[in-house]
Design a protein around this motif. Sequence first.
Motif, short mmCIF file in Angstrom:
data_model
loop_
_atom_site.label_atom_id
_atom_site.label_comp_id
_atom_site.label_asym_id
_atom_site.label_seq_id
_atom_site.Cartn_x
_atom_site.Cartn_y
_atom_site.Cartn_z
N SER A 296 0.82 -1.21 0.00
CA SER A 296 0.00 0.00 0.00
C SER A 296 0.86 1.26 0.00
O SER A 296 0.41 2.32 -0.46
N TYR B 251 1.49 1.91 -3.58
CA TYR B 251 0.26 2.46 -4.18
C TYR B 251 0.09 3.93 -3.78
O TYR B 251 -0.26 4.78 -4.61
N LEU C 56 -3.31 3.95 5.19
CA LEU C 56 -3.62 3.03 4.10
C LEU C 56 -2.82 1.75 4.30
O LEU C 56 -1.59 1.77 4.30
N GLU D 188 -3.31 -2.93 4.04
CA GLU D 188 -4.15 -4.05 3.65
C GLU D 188 -4.32 -5.02 4.81
O GLU D 188 -3.47 -5.16 5.66
N ARG E 5 -9.35 2.49 8.21
CA ARG E 5 -10.33 1.42 8.09
C ARG E 5 -11.41 1.53 9.16
O ARG E 5 -12.60 1.26 8.90
N ALA F 201 -10.90 4.18 4.59
CA ALA F 201 -10.07 3.28 3.81
C ALA F 201 -10.83 1.97 3.65
O ALA F 201 -11.75 1.68 4.42
N ARG F 202 -10.46 1.21 2.66
CA ARG F 202 -11.13 -0.08 2.43
C ARG F 202 -11.00 -0.96 3.67
O ARG F 202 -9.92 -1.04 4.27
N ASN G 220 -5.83 -3.09 -1.70
CA ASN G 220 -5.87 -1.71 -2.13
C ASN G 220 -5.39 -1.62 -3.57
O ASN G 220 -4.84 -2.58 -4.13
N ASP H 185 -7.98 3.66 -6.05
CA ASP H 185 -8.73 3.87 -4.81
C ASP H 185 -7.94 4.74 -3.84
O ASP H 185 -8.50 5.62 -3.18
N CYS H 186 -6.65 4.48 -3.74
CA CYS H 186 -5.81 5.30 -2.85
C CYS H 186 -5.82 6.76 -3.30
O CYS H 186 -5.88 7.69 -2.47
N ARG I 149 -9.09 8.43 -2.26
CA ARG I 149 -9.17 8.67 -0.82
C ARG I 149 -8.19 9.77 -0.39
O ARG I 149 -8.49 10.57 0.50
#
Length: 735
Positions: free
Chosen positions: A298, A301, A352, A354, A379, A384-385, A390, A394-395, A398
């Motif tokens: 992440s 990302y 961020l 996972e 989260r 955040a997801r 991720n 999407d990052c 956000r």
Amino acid sequence: MTKKLLMGNEAFAHAALEAGVRVVAGYPGTPSSELIETVAKLHADGAARGIHVEWSTNEKSALELLAGASYTGARCLFTCKQVGLNVASDALMSLNYVGVKGGMVLFVADDPGPISSQTEQDTRRFASFAKLPVLDPATPDQGFAMMQAAFDLSERYHTPVIVRPTTRINHASTFFDVADATDARPVPDEGFERNPKWVIFPRRAYQAHGEINERLAAIAHDFAVDPALAAFNPMVEGGAQSTEDARTNVSRETFDDGSMPKTATSAGAKAVGIGAGASESAAAAVAPRLGIVAGGVSAAYAREALRMVEARAAAAGVEMPAYRFWQVGTPYPFPEELAATFAEGLDEVLVLEELDHVLEDALLVHAGRTHASYEVRGRLTGDARDRGENDVDDCAARIALFLGIPQVLAPAMPAPASPTAASAASASATSSIPVAETGTNVSRETFAYDAPADAPLPVRPPVLCAGCPHRGSFYAVKRALGKTSAVLCGDIGCYTLGNAMPLDAVDTCLCMGAGITMAQGFAVAEPHKKTLAFVGDSTFFASGLPGLVNAVYNGHDITVCVLDNATTAMTGSQPHPGTGVTLMGPKRQPISIPRVLEAVGFDCIVHANPLDLDASVAAVREALDHEGPSAVLFESPCIQLVKPDAPAVVDAETCTGCKKCITEIGCPGIGFDADARGPRSKQRGQAFVDPSLCNGCGLCVQVCPFDALSMTEPQTDVSRETSSDASGSEGGCHA
């Protein structure tokens, strides 16, 4: 040294070998498997000298073997996937209390998604539970460096160390400079030294617990100040610039692709200095009030997302707010000293990561302990997801919302400077392909959510391969049962796909080996039903044996169906004890599954070739009629191991279009042509065989009630000789 294009797992193998690893053991599990296979290949080629490498029966066995080797001073590497660590946890929890001598690295691959796993288990949580340091790479390059640093850290503190890549790191590929040949570090002259510490009595464990707590604090400090380890936690600032001095320890630097700060020649992000050596002349910046924290892949990302957002903001004439970014590459023990540097002056922090909210929790704890006023978003707050992987798009979305510039998410993009770039940008808007603006080094990439919605893709559920012998095993069991009430307990492997229609032959699946013991629970609770368990030949050895012993010891009336396809098919056709093939070269005597069953007390053991339908149905019925534990050994090699026969063909004059060949076994090699016509099918259409998929197993020929399917050439005898034990017995039930 040679430059090679390597998958992440291959690179990790080279890193471990260059670090002097001597013993490597594990159990196959996607996404980790290629590491051991690479070590084995290099050993076989003579490029990795003095190495012992093996697939162990299961993760627990592997870790215990490595513990003994480590006690001699040998550097050891353990590999598994995240759920495999559960199997090894019994040994691991004690090993940390006992400690190690030679460096012990646990390579545990997490699987966000999950892509090929039962759960989204987060090994960072396990590391905290087991009180083990963990390194979390953002890129394969960083993982290479972490693998080597982990061995040094392990020996410095006499503790196992976890290196935790995720699927995208394991399977990404890039170029590495690797040694042409490596030699294992020799075992120290003193070798194993007798010492009471190797025996984990309660009093010693109490003392060791205090030592663990002390070393975790020391390791956390090292993560902040040791140059080799602190390099895995880079921190930079970017966004709005001004002429006012915002900080006195900021140097103008930017990210490179290796996740380390790199001096820039133009305006960009600035690395936050930690210590007196930072540049004071480059301190002209607005003090950030917003911070972004990321871990693992992440972080990669997030860095790319920040580039994208900054490019969009510049193109739209929107001022990019000042921000501070921190990659946490050493999540446990959490580097509190770096957290304090990062949090200085911040009002809000976006996290961020996972899988689980590990970094988010750590920052909340830090804020509470230090009475800091920053708010943590991630989260837990819905920013955040909360599951799965991720991704950059999407990052970026956000981050843009977090920075207060959602307008940069608008789909319109200014036309690039040149016609060529304009054409490319137009294509990018519909295909989401990254396009570089001519004359700059800024990637003009549209976000996925800006692209027009495509038509939904057809649902393509995973299926057993065409010709897979497991299909015949499941079908024979269902035919043998008929309308008899039964519970069918599955397991982890290719054969988990037996749950799909039309086979519909797996009712439960929990974890490796659990089918055998779950079947016993059903037999106790619902004795009026037949209970069957499916287990593959590799899983039989990995984790099935304890359940088999329990079935005999406690007299449970279950039928175990061993699906013996002569390999560990799901993870890449690795060998196992039943094949006799080892990674060190010599072929050993295969461990006989029927002899093992006899040894633990199974009185009914029936052999069957799953591609011989009638014989398989009869074998299952014989086992079901036996009172007490019984076993059916379905023996036929995986199609990846054998040369295919000629494909089956459909006789258009005979086919009635009944579709039974499709609705009974669901082989992907058989299709249906609704426009085909024949004297017996009339307007119903007809089945057809795809010769590119069919391997000539012949199962469909036996299923067709009208003899419309046949083989184009004489078929290999489906009733091939079943394997037998050393005494030549063909098996069977007896009192």
